[in-house]
Design a protein around this motif. Structure first.
Motif, PDB file in Angstrom:
ATOM      1  N   ARG A  70       0.830  -1.206   0.000  1.00 36.61           N
ATOM      2  CA  ARG A  70       0.000   0.000   0.000  1.00 36.61           C
ATOM      3  C   ARG A  70       0.867   1.260   0.000  1.00 36.61           C
ATOM      4  NH1 ARG A  70      -4.101   2.759  -1.824  1.00 36.61           N
ATOM      5  NH2 ARG A  70      -5.057   4.174  -0.311  1.00 36.61           N
ATOM      6  N   LEU A  71       1.961   1.230   0.741  1.00 39.38           N
ATOM      7  CA  LEU A  71       2.867   2.380   0.768  1.00 39.38           C
ATOM      8  C   LEU A  71       3.513   2.576  -0.595  1.00 39.38           C
ATOM      9  CD1 LEU A  71       4.063   4.554   2.625  1.00 39.38           C
ATOM     10  CD2 LEU A  71       5.916   2.970   3.153  1.00 39.38           C
ATOM     11  N   HIS A  72       3.855   1.479  -1.255  1.00 34.51           N
ATOM     12  CA  HIS A  72       4.403   1.575  -2.607  1.00 34.51           C
ATOM     13  C   HIS A  72       3.375   2.149  -3.568  1.00 34.51           C
ATOM     14  CE1 HIS A  72       6.455   0.545  -6.335  1.00 34.51           C
ATOM     15  NE2 HIS A  72       5.383  -0.129  -6.723  1.00 34.51           N
ATOM     16  N   GLN A  73       2.115   1.813  -3.365  1.00 30.18           N
ATOM     17  CA  GLN A  73       1.053   2.343  -4.212  1.00 30.18           C
ATOM     18  C   GLN A  73       0.859   3.837  -3.993  1.00 30.18           C
ATOM     19  OE1 GLN A  73      -3.017   1.079  -3.313  1.00 30.18           O
ATOM     20  NE2 GLN A  73      -3.311   0.563  -5.463  1.00 30.18           N
ATOM     21  N   ARG A  74       0.984   4.270  -2.741  1.00 33.38           N
ATOM     22  CA  ARG A  74       0.816   5.681  -2.406  1.00 33.38           C
ATOM     23  C   ARG A  74       2.049   6.503  -2.771  1.00 33.38           C
ATOM     24  NH1 ARG A  74      -3.705   8.221  -0.946  1.00 33.38           N
ATOM     25  NH2 ARG A  74      -2.554   9.458   0.566  1.00 33.38           N
ATOM     26  N   LEU A  75       3.243   5.916  -2.584  1.00 32.68           N
ATOM     27  CA  LEU A  75       4.498   6.615  -2.858  1.00 32.68           C
ATOM     28  C   LEU A  75       5.359   5.731  -3.764  1.00 32.68           C
ATOM     29  CD1 LEU A  75       5.295   7.811   0.786  1.00 32.68           C
ATOM     30  CD2 LEU A  75       4.217   9.151  -1.025  1.00 32.68           C
ATOM     31  N   PRO A  76       5.054   5.681  -5.048  1.00 35.68           N
ATOM     32  CA  PRO A  76       5.734   4.734  -5.931  1.00 35.68           C
ATOM     33  C   PRO A  76       7.214   5.017  -6.148  1.00 35.68           C
ATOM     34  CG  PRO A  76       4.335   6.217  -7.201  1.00 35.68           C
ATOM     35  CD  PRO A  76       4.060   6.491  -5.765  1.00 35.68           C
ATOM     36  N   ARG A  77       7.624   6.266  -6.062  1.00 37.96           N
ATOM     37  CA  ARG A  77       9.029   6.620  -6.346  1.00 37.96           C
ATOM     38  C   ARG A  77       9.795   6.798  -5.046  1.00 37.96           C
ATOM     39  NH1 ARG A  77       9.449  10.836 -11.453  1.00 37.96           N
ATOM     40  NH2 ARG A  77       8.518   9.468 -13.041  1.00 37.96           N
ATOM     41  N   PHE A  78      10.710   5.869  -4.790  1.00 35.55           N
ATOM     42  CA  PHE A  78      11.518   5.949  -3.570  1.00 35.55           C
ATOM     43  C   PHE A  78      12.653   6.957  -3.764  1.00 35.55           C
ATOM     44  CE2 PHE A  78      15.306   4.648  -1.204  1.00 35.55           C
ATOM     45  CZ  PHE A  78      14.806   4.713   0.090  1.00 35.55           C
ATOM     46  N   ALA A  83      12.700  14.640   2.996  1.00 35.89           N
ATOM     47  CA  ALA A  83      11.362  15.007   2.539  1.00 35.89           C
ATOM     48  C   ALA A  83      10.530  13.767   2.229  1.00 35.89           C
ATOM     49  CB  ALA A  83      11.457  15.904   1.304  1.00 35.89           C
ATOM     50  N   PHE A  84      11.150  12.773   1.578  1.00 35.64           N
ATOM     51  CA  PHE A  84      10.428  11.546   1.267  1.00 35.64           C
ATOM     52  C   PHE A  84      10.071  10.793   2.550  1.00 35.64           C
ATOM     53  CE2 PHE A  84      10.274   6.995   0.421  1.00 35.64           C
ATOM     54  CZ  PHE A  84       9.380   6.941  -0.639  1.00 35.64           C
ATOM     55  N   LEU A  85      11.009  10.745   3.505  1.00 41.02           N
ATOM     56  CA  LEU A  85      10.750  10.069   4.775  1.00 41.02           C
ATOM     57  C   LEU A  85       9.615  10.747   5.534  1.00 41.02           C
ATOM     58  CD1 LEU A  85      11.486   7.927   6.868  1.00 41.02           C
ATOM     59  CD2 LEU A  85      13.207   9.507   7.774  1.00 41.02           C
ATOM     60  N   ALA A  86       9.611  12.082   5.548  1.00 44.82           N
ATOM     61  CA  ALA A  86       8.542  12.820   6.218  1.00 44.82           C
ATOM     62  C   ALA A  86       7.196  12.561   5.556  1.00 44.82           C
ATOM     63  CB  ALA A  86       8.856  14.307   6.215  1.00 44.82           C
ATOM     64  N   GLN A  87       7.200  12.462   4.227  1.00 43.35           N
ATOM     65  CA  GLN A  87       5.961  12.174   3.506  1.00 43.35           C
ATOM     66  C   GLN A  87       5.486  10.753   3.786  1.00 43.35           C
ATOM     67  OE1 GLN A  87       6.296  12.664  -0.733  1.00 43.35           O
ATOM     68  NE2 GLN A  87       4.091  12.442  -1.089  1.00 43.35           N
ATOM     69  N   ALA A  88       6.430   9.809   3.855  1.00 44.00           N
ATOM     70  CA  ALA A  88       6.067   8.414   4.133  1.00 44.00           C
ATOM     71  C   ALA A  88       5.484   8.266   5.531  1.00 44.00           C
ATOM     72  CB  ALA A  88       7.286   7.515   3.972  1.00 44.00           C
ATOM     73  N   LEU A  89       6.032   8.993   6.498  1.00 48.94           N
ATOM     74  CA  LEU A  89       5.555   8.880   7.876  1.00 48.94           C
ATOM     75  C   LEU A  89       4.166   9.478   8.077  1.00 48.94           C
ATOM     76  CD1 LEU A  89       8.821   9.661   9.897  1.00 48.94           C
ATOM     77  CD2 LEU A  89       7.679   7.451   9.619  1.00 48.94           C
ATOM     78  N   GLN A  90       3.665  10.187   7.087  1.00 51.92           N
ATOM     79  CA  GLN A  90       2.305  10.699   7.156  1.00 51.92           C
ATOM     80  C   GLN A  90       1.272   9.675   6.703  1.00 51.92           C
ATOM     81  OE1 GLN A  90       2.210  14.319   4.866  1.00 51.92           O
ATOM     82  NE2 GLN A  90       3.447  15.466   6.328  1.00 51.92           N
ATOM     83  N   GLU A  91       1.738   8.586   6.088  1.00 55.95           N
ATOM     84  CA  GLU A  91       0.830   7.581   5.549  1.00 55.95           C
ATOM     85  C   GLU A  91       0.470   6.544   6.619  1.00 55.95           C
ATOM     86  OE1 GLU A  91      -0.557   7.573   2.618  1.00 55.95           O
ATOM     87  OE2 GLU A  91       0.517   9.351   1.888  1.00 55.95           O
ATOM     88  N   ASP A  92      -0.807   6.195   6.702  1.00 61.45           N
ATOM     89  CA  ASP A  92      -1.253   5.182   7.649  1.00 61.45           C
ATOM     90  C   ASP A  92      -0.622   3.822   7.370  1.00 61.45           C
ATOM     91  OD1 ASP A  92      -2.759   7.138   8.777  1.00 61.45           O
ATOM     92  OD2 ASP A  92      -4.708   6.344   8.176  1.00 61.45           O
ATOM     93  N   SER A  93      -0.377   3.541   6.101  1.00 57.24           N
ATOM     94  CA  SER A  93       0.249   2.268   5.754  1.00 57.24           C
ATOM     95  C   SER A  93       1.660   2.180   6.313  1.00 57.24           C
ATOM     96  CB  SER A  93       0.279   2.084   4.234  1.00 57.24           C
ATOM     97  OG  SER A  93       0.873   3.211   3.607  1.00 57.24           O
TER      98      SER A  93
END
Length: 248
Positions: A70-78, A83-93
């Motif tokens: 689900r996280l890959h679906q929400r944030l496909p580009r690693f 900034a990417f880590l902060a965005q990932a930590l906002q996701e419930d997944s």
């Protein structure tokens, strides 16, 4: 003839074609169903305590897989950046990926499996309805009615999940003093709880903290409440409030 062909609706996909045309969604659906199965086998240990402990780990690992997909679906580009880590930590997944990794090797308790079980059940319900629709509008009405009941009680289920998330925090402290948890477990779980408190998509944890505070303050302000209990509760409320994230 051309106009008649254009007016016809597109042919409906069968269940197999529907599943194969949505491979990522299907993979998450299957992993959620497996999580539900393993959770039930842990909650109802019909195969014995040793098998139940194995099902506990399998449920959390399957949930970690679902959360990662689900996280890959929400944030496909690693991207290896803050900034990417902060965005990932906002996701419930991402929250529940961390949740599964935190608790997968801990002492198995029923309270920790309920959020995984119920979230998987709720999310699997939505996709199961789509699968049933691909089989026909009137197929398996018994299952459809059961899914409709789950959907109707979604808000109560989410509140129950938030309640488990909150009360698992003192449970990790109790596990530490009883020798069933590691020293780092309460601190790491506290970080997870702060992420849930600041969640944008799921406000139930934050709302339940407020409701519990109001309920406790209403109880301790009654004249029948002993003074020492009132002071202890007020100190506990102030302590928890200091630990709460700011700027929410």
């Amino acid at each position: 003839m051309a106009d008649n062909n254009q007016g016809n609706p597109p042919p409906q996909l069968g269940p197999v074609q529907f599943l194969m045309s949505n491979k990522l969604e299907t993979a998450m659906w299957l992993s959620r169903l497996f999580t539900v199965y393993c959770s039930v086998m842990f909650i109802l240990p019909i195969l014995g305590p040793h098998a139940a402990a194995n099902f506990y780990q399998r449920a959390l690992l399957a949930n970690a897989l679902t959360s990662a997909l689900r996280l890959h679906q929400r944030l496909p580009r690693f991207q290896l950046s803050r900034a990417f880590l902060a965005q990932a930590l906002q996701e419930d997944s991402c929250h529940y990926l961390l949740y599964s990794l935190i608790l997968v090797n801990s002492y198995p308790i029923t309270m920790s499996i309920f959020p995984v079980f119920l979230f998987s059940l709720l999310h699997a319900t939505t996709y199961t309805k789509k699968v049933l629709d691909s089989m026909g509008p009137g197929s398996l009405m018994f299952i459809r009615n059961l899914l409709d009941r789950l959907t109707a009680n979604q808000q109560n289920i989410l509140k129950f999940i938030a309640c488990n998330e909150i009360f698992l925090m003192p449970a990790t402290v109790f596990m530490l003093f009883s020798g069933q948890g590691s020293l780092l477990l309460p601190f790491i779980y506290y970080r997870f709880l702060t992420l849930r408190y600041t969640s944008r998509r799921n406000p139930y944890c934050r709302a339940l903290f407020t409701e519990l505070r109001i309920l406790l303050e209403h109880f301790i302000m009654k004249p029948s409440c002993p003074a020492f209990l009132r002071r202890m509760c007020l100190s506990s409320i102030a302590f928890v409030s200091r630990l709460a994230p700011t700027g929410v």
